[in-house]
Design an enzyme around this catalytic site. Structure first.
Site, PDB file in Angstrom:
ATOM      1  N   VAL A  69     -10.492  11.333  40.190  1.00 29.84           N
ATOM      2  CA  VAL A  69     -10.153   9.428  40.939  1.00 29.84           C
ATOM      3  C   VAL A  69     -10.036   8.319  40.146  1.00 29.84           C
ATOM      4  CG1 VAL A  69     -12.495   8.998  40.191  1.00 29.84           C
ATOM      5  CG2 VAL A  69     -11.595   8.587  42.443  1.00 29.84           C
ATOM      6  N   LYS A  70     -10.500   8.659  38.490  1.00 30.98           N
ATOM      7  CA  LYS A  70      -9.729   7.724  37.864  1.00 30.98           C
ATOM      8  C   LYS A  70      -8.277   7.413  37.299  1.00 30.98           C
ATOM      9  CE  LYS A  70     -12.247   4.623  36.692  1.00 30.98           C
ATOM     10  NZ  LYS A  70     -13.691   3.818  37.250  1.00 30.98           N
ATOM     11  N   ASP A  71      -7.515   8.036  37.157  1.00 28.18           N
ATOM     12  CA  ASP A  71      -6.313   7.712  37.495  1.00 28.18           C
ATOM     13  C   ASP A  71      -5.917   6.532  38.453  1.00 28.18           C
ATOM     14  OD1 ASP A  71      -6.268  10.485  36.079  1.00 28.18           O
ATOM     15  OD2 ASP A  71      -4.135  11.129  36.461  1.00 28.18           O
TER      16      ASP A  71
END
Ligand code: PMP
Length: 334
Positions: free
Chosen positions: A45-47
């Site tokens: 999700v951090k992309d």
């Protein structure tokens, strides 16, 4: 010039599938749905936050061709910044505490980040890895991503995660559940969904050892007892990304419940996830049971199990840490 038809990896962050979690849905007579964030190019999700932070810094002129990006991070944000930074032509420096697992340090080096390890130190201490990243940025004229307090993080979720969930459920979503690392996912997605329908329930799923449950339910950071092996979540302070956020409900989720959910999904539904996804789904399950059938509850499947093979998926490690992968979800709930 015509608009190009095909794009590099930086154009393929987000627009992840929304997956029905069969067993949890049947158990609760709700629709329990997970955003498949491990399908992002950097695997988490951090992309979304990494790309949002880079794009915002480009737009404001803080990041120019040839600039270096620096961040203090041990995990997924470092991976996202490294692959997306390289795809856009920026060198990336990652500062990380030396007690982090060797796999993580090796992975970031393999991806091409310049990794600088520092001794473990609390946030108050200038030797803390985040403070070191900030200082190196100032000394060298580098861009400090500052994921915790740079609100381009939550704006990325407001711009992408929220609208995707709204469209994928055709506005039927009744609740959104997320754990807090920086708080970008919970705050940004909640803000968008509440703009569309203020009755959508915003829910924080907090691991033990963190203070967010206490913050949202009591307005203080006092209750942070216990511990969790979930990585990437477990916040003790109100970051800038969390400022102004209120939620409708917060739950503390035990690692054993998260683990039983992760193993059920692995054995029966073909999903291989990390423990923060299990904490999120534990929150979705508790909400479903508390508010009853008929809800459409969306949460985040943050990353895959690959990075946790030596721990969560290693029987010896589990036994040594008092976790039992054979316990059913129902037995943990009782
Ligand atoms: N799960 C994992 C595996 C993560 O790496 C993170 C980010 N640190 C989160 C959940 C939480 O996301 P956020 O920072 O948006 O709160």
């Amino acid at each position: 010039m015509t608009t190009p038809r095909y794009h590099g990896v930086e154009a393929h962050v987000g627009r992840t599938p929304l997956i029905r979690l069969r067993r949890l849905s049947e158990l609760t007579r709700c629709e329990i749905l997970g955003k498949a964030e491990w399908m992002n190019p950097g695997g988490s999700v951090k992309d979304r936050a990494a790309l949002g932070i880079i794009a915002d810094a480009e737009a404001s002129g803080r990041l120019r061709p040839g600039s270096t990006i620096i961040e203090g991070t041990a995990g997924n944000t470092g991976i996202g910044l490294t692959i997306l930074g390289h795809a856009k032509g920026y060198p990336v420096v990652i500062v990380i505490p030396e007690n982090q697992s060797p796999e993580k340090i090796t992975l970031l080096r393999t991806l091409g980040a310049e990794v600088r390890t520092v001794p473990e130190a609390p946030y108050k201490n200038p030797a803390n890895y985040n403070r070191v990243a900030q200082r190196l940025a100032e000394e060298n004229g580098w861009f400090w991503a500052n994921q915790f307090d740079n609100t381009a993080n939550r704006q990325a979720h407001h711009r992408t995660t929220g609208p995707e969930i709204w469209e994928q459920t055709q506005g039927e979503v009744t609740a959104f559940v997320a754990a807090v690392g920086t708080g970008g996912t919970l705050a940004g997605t909640t803000a968008y969904l509440k703009e569309r329908n203020p009755r959508i329930h915003a829910v924080c799923a907090d691991p033990y050892g963190a203070a967010m449950w206490s913050w949202f339910t009591r307005g203080n950071l006092d209750t942070n007892d216990g511990d969790s092996y979930a990585e990437g979540i477990g916040q003790m302070r109100v970051t800038k990304n969390l400022e102004g956020l209120t939620v409708d409900q917060a739950y503390r989720i035990e690692d054993q419940l998260a683990l039983s959910i992760v193993y059920q999904l692995l054995r029966e539904e073909g999903l291989f996830l990390g423990l923060s996804s299990g904490i999120n789904l534990g929150g979705a399950l508790r909400l479903a049971l508390e508010r009853g059938p008929g809800q459409t509850i969306v949460t985040i499947l943050c990353d895959s199990g690959h990075k946790y093979q030596s721990k969560l998926f290693n029987p010896d490690w589990l036994a040594a840490h008092g976790l039992d992968p054979s316990r059913t979800i129902e037995s943990v709930l009782d």
